[in-house]
Design an enzyme around this catalytic site. Structure first.
Site, short mmCIF file in Angstrom:
data_model
loop_
_atom_site.label_atom_id
_atom_site.label_comp_id
_atom_site.label_asym_id
_atom_site.label_seq_id
_atom_site.Cartn_x
_atom_site.Cartn_y
_atom_site.Cartn_z
N ASP A 59 -2.74 -10.18 -11.63
CA ASP A 59 -2.87 -8.38 -11.73
C ASP A 59 -1.71 -7.97 -12.57
O ASP A 59 -1.12 -6.83 -11.67
CB ASP A 59 -3.04 -7.92 -10.17
CG ASP A 59 -4.09 -6.86 -10.24
OD1 ASP A 59 -4.62 -6.28 -11.12
OD2 ASP A 59 -3.94 -5.97 -9.25
N GLU B 60 -0.02 4.48 -2.74
CA GLU B 60 -1.09 4.14 -2.18
C GLU B 60 -1.86 3.06 -3.02
O GLU B 60 -1.85 3.25 -4.19
CB GLU B 60 -2.05 5.32 -1.83
CG GLU B 60 -3.48 4.75 -1.29
CD GLU B 60 -3.43 5.52 0.29
OE1 GLU B 60 -3.00 6.72 0.35
OE2 GLU B 60 -3.98 4.52 1.14
N GLY B 61 -2.18 1.95 -2.57
CA GLY B 61 -3.15 0.78 -3.24
C GLY B 61 -4.27 0.57 -2.49
O GLY B 61 -4.75 1.24 -1.52
N GLY B 62 -5.15 -0.39 -3.21
CA GLY B 62 -6.32 -0.71 -2.55
C GLY B 62 -6.10 -1.36 -1.29
O GLY B 62 -6.93 -1.24 -0.46
N PHE B 63 -5.04 -2.15 -1.06
CA PHE B 63 -4.80 -2.59 0.16
C PHE B 63 -4.11 -1.91 1.26
O PHE B 63 -4.32 -2.24 2.35
CB PHE B 63 -4.01 -3.96 -0.17
CG PHE B 63 -3.51 -4.68 0.94
CD1 PHE B 63 -4.38 -5.56 1.56
CD2 PHE B 63 -2.12 -4.94 1.46
CE1 PHE B 63 -3.98 -6.46 2.67
CE2 PHE B 63 -1.81 -5.65 2.50
CZ PHE B 63 -2.75 -6.43 3.17
N GLY B 64 -3.35 -0.94 0.84
CA GLY B 64 -2.89 -0.27 1.94
C GLY B 64 -1.96 0.90 1.18
O GLY B 64 -1.89 1.19 0.20
N LYS C 50 4.57 -1.84 3.04
CA LYS C 50 3.20 -1.78 2.67
C LYS C 50 2.54 -1.97 3.92
O LYS C 50 2.46 -3.23 4.74
CB LYS C 50 2.72 -2.96 1.68
CG LYS C 50 1.70 -2.59 1.00
CD LYS C 50 1.01 -3.69 -0.10
CE LYS C 50 1.49 -3.69 -1.40
NZ LYS C 50 0.81 -4.63 -2.24
N ILE D 153 5.17 6.58 -0.23
CA ILE D 153 5.53 6.46 -1.80
C ILE D 153 4.33 5.95 -2.55
O ILE D 153 4.53 6.07 -3.79
CB ILE D 153 6.75 5.70 -2.03
CG1 ILE D 153 6.81 4.12 -1.28
CG2 ILE D 153 8.07 6.39 -1.59
CD1 ILE D 153 7.75 3.15 -1.74
N1 LIG Z 1 8.75 -2.17 -3.38
C1 LIG Z 1 8.36 -1.01 -3.89
N2 LIG Z 1 9.32 -0.19 -4.17
C2 LIG Z 1 8.98 1.08 -4.43
N3 LIG Z 1 7.77 1.48 -4.78
C3 LIG Z 1 6.68 0.86 -4.23
C4 LIG Z 1 7.05 -0.56 -3.99
N4 LIG Z 1 5.92 -1.14 -3.76
C5 LIG Z 1 4.89 -0.31 -4.02
N5 LIG Z 1 5.45 0.86 -4.38
C6 LIG Z 1 4.69 2.17 -4.81
O1 LIG Z 1 3.52 2.10 -4.03
C7 LIG Z 1 2.45 2.19 -4.99
C8 LIG Z 1 1.34 1.04 -4.36
O2 LIG Z 1 1.72 0.02 -4.58
P1 LIG Z 1 0.57 -1.29 -4.16
O3 LIG Z 1 1.14 -2.41 -4.52
O4 LIG Z 1 0.13 -1.04 -2.80
O5 LIG Z 1 -0.43 -0.65 -5.04
P2 LIG Z 1 -0.99 -0.84 -6.14
O6 LIG Z 1 -0.45 -1.93 -7.16
O7 LIG Z 1 -1.32 0.29 -6.93
O8 LIG Z 1 -2.51 -1.28 -5.84
P3 LIG Z 1 -3.21 -2.94 -5.09
O9 LIG Z 1 -2.00 -3.28 -4.23
O10 LIG Z 1 -4.60 -2.51 -4.81
O11 LIG Z 1 -2.98 -3.47 -6.75
C9 LIG Z 1 3.05 1.51 -6.39
O12 LIG Z 1 2.15 2.00 -7.45
C10 LIG Z 1 4.36 2.18 -6.30
O13 LIG Z 1 4.45 3.56 -6.82
#
Ligand SMILES: Nc1ncnc2c1ncn2[C@@H]1O[C@H](COP(=O)(O)OP(=O)(O)OP(=O)(O)O)[C@@H](O)[C@H]1O
Length: 440
Positions: free
Chosen positions: A279, A164-168, A184, A162
């Site tokens: 953040d 992708e973030g910097g961490f995973g 995650k 669903i």
């Molecule tokens: N608990 C959750 N429920 C639904 N979607 C989620 C959830 N956590 C993350 N996501 C989805 O996954 C994406 C990536 O989340 P994540 O927190 O890893 O990354 P980010 O905020 O984009 O980057 P980073 O972690 O590097 O700040 C989010 O933008 C969101 O669309």
């Protein structure tokens, strides 16, 4: 760090009185009662912040922790050395704006401080604390091992991905009982970063309706997984971009702003230890099916200063370009007011629909806070409202909420309200909005 919550609350309550006299409170109303004039103080107040914001985009040594091609957000992890060298000769905002900021950021510099330790293994042995997926002492927590999670995500299949973030990478999964979860999964290159430990440690300390709930985690062998509640309706940024079903109306935006303020107020004032998110941004705000918001992504979060004499913690700068508190960037002093700054930028984003930095706009519109303050000063507040919203909102209400955003984004932390006061001001705005919509 030893925290005394009661003393802390008192301290912060006292702080609110001082903040009531902040510059925005001196704005003048014109004869129509609709437009306010900025006191010169707010312009002066905003200018250095914008300059510093500008400096960030030019930072020659900044290392983008990640780039999110979709959102344009670029996360930063700056060290003292990065910053001190980058402030030299990087003061022209126009220069910054002339080149799209996300392309202006160079790839990781070899002069990064502190340099990576040569002995550090890329896959260090798992911390004994997290060798097992523990049972969290909270309602709805799950007790899963790696293979159960692998099964639930169909072996981390791309159809369950669903985000992708910097961490995973983030997957959704349904447990045999029917409950949906988000998982995650850390990328291998982040195994030696503190983000996993930090996110798990912070999330396990907090529980609030407006913060995404930790349900469990796995830290075993070469796998680090964080399991949280699944929030089904995308991120706030996606809603503002109009990629979800419906454009958010003003009332929904106001409710979302209140939800976020409550989540942050809990972190800053009411959780067992004072927590600074570091953040706060629209892509870290998740929206559920009832359009309620939850603050997510605690990878950068830190326990804040203990109550008493300590006003801040000194730490390297982390956050996302455009949302970063200029005072924190200058001094490396982190306080909950850094989140307030990011919240101010986010509130402006909620109202205007614009990202903090919009590289493709005309030069005087690229830094949203600067454009907004200039337009407001020129009495052109209605121009600031997100055109997608397409609805009439009472000018006095808009005025109050824009002033609140500007006040939160004041360059100096002493001029910013705390999150409790922000929540109270938004509540008052909501009551006024309800009155005007009933009578209109
Ligand atoms: N608990 C959750 N429920 C639904 N979607 C989620 C959830 N956590 C993350 N996501 C989805 O996954 C994406 C990536 O989340 P994540 O927190 O890893 O990354 P980010 O905020 O984009 O980057 P980073 O972690 O590097 O700040 C989010 O933008 C969101 O669309």
């Amino acid at each position: 760090v030893d925290v005394h919550p009661q003393a802390g609350r008192k301290l912060l309550r006292d702080g609110i009185k001082e903040e009531a006299t902040s510059p925005v409170a001196h704005l003048q109303k014109d004869q129509n009662g609709f437009h306010f004039l900025f006191s010169s103080k707010i312009v002066a107040m905003a200018a250095p912040g914008v300059l510093i914001l500008g400096c960030v985009f030019l930072l020659p040594c900044c290392q983008p922790k990640k780039k999110d091609a979709h959102s344009g957000d670029s996360q930063m992890d700056l060290t003292a050395m990065d910053l001190s060298s980058s402030f030299e000769g990087s003061s022209h905002l126009e220069k910054v704006s002339a080149s799209p900021w996300r392309h202006a950021l160079p790839s990781p510099s070899p002069s990064r401080y502190p340099p990576p330790s040569p002995n550090r293994s890329r896959h260090p042995p798992p911390s004994p604390r997290y060798a097992m997926s523990p049972r969290l002492d909270r309602f709805g927590s799950v007790h899963l091992n790696f293979s159960q999670i692998a099964k639930a995500t169909h072996n981390f299949s791309s159809s369950f991905k669903i985000g992708e973030g910097g961490f995973g990478t983030v997957y959704k999964a349904q447990l045999p009982g029917g409950q949906w979860i988000a998982v995650k999964r850390a990328k291998k290159e982040h195994f030696d970063s503190s983000e996993f430990t930090s996110e798990v440690e912070i999330l396990s300390k907090i529980e609030h309706l407006k913060l995404v709930r930790l349900l469990g985690y796995v830290d075993k062998g070469n796998e680090r997984l964080i399991v949280t509640e699944y929030v089904s309706n995308g991120t706030l940024r996606e809603h503002l971009d109009g990629v979800r079903d419906k454009i958010l109306d003003f009332k929904q935006r106001l409710e979302i702003a209140i939800d976020i303020a409550h989540g942050l107020a809990y972190l800053h004032l009411y959780s067992e230890k004072k927590i600074i998110h570091r953040d706060v941004k629209s892509s870290n705000i998740l929206i559920n099916e009832n359009l309620k918001a939850k603050v997510a992504d605690f990878g950068f979060a830190r326990v804040g200063p203990a109550d008493g004499d300590q006003t801040h913690i000194s730490t390297k700068v982390k956050g996302t370009v455009g949302y970063l508190d200029p005072e924190y960037m200058k001094t490396y002093q982190l306080t909950p007011k850094s989140d307030v700054y990011s919240y101010g930028i986010l509130l402006l984003e909620i109202l205007t629909g614009r990202r903090p930095v919009e590289p493709k706009r005309p030069i005087d519109e690229r830094v949203t806070i600067r454009w907004a303050i200039t337009s407001y000063n020129e009495g052109d507040m209605l121009r600031l409202v997100d055109p997608l919203m397409n609805e009439r909102v009472d000018a006095e209400i808009l005025d109050k909420i824009f002033c609140l955003a500007f006040q939160c984004a004041a360059p100096g932390r002493a001029d910013r309200p705390d999150m409790k006061s922000v929540g109270e001001q938004l509540w008052a705005i909501r009551m006024e909005y309800q009155r005007t919509t009933r009578s209109g």
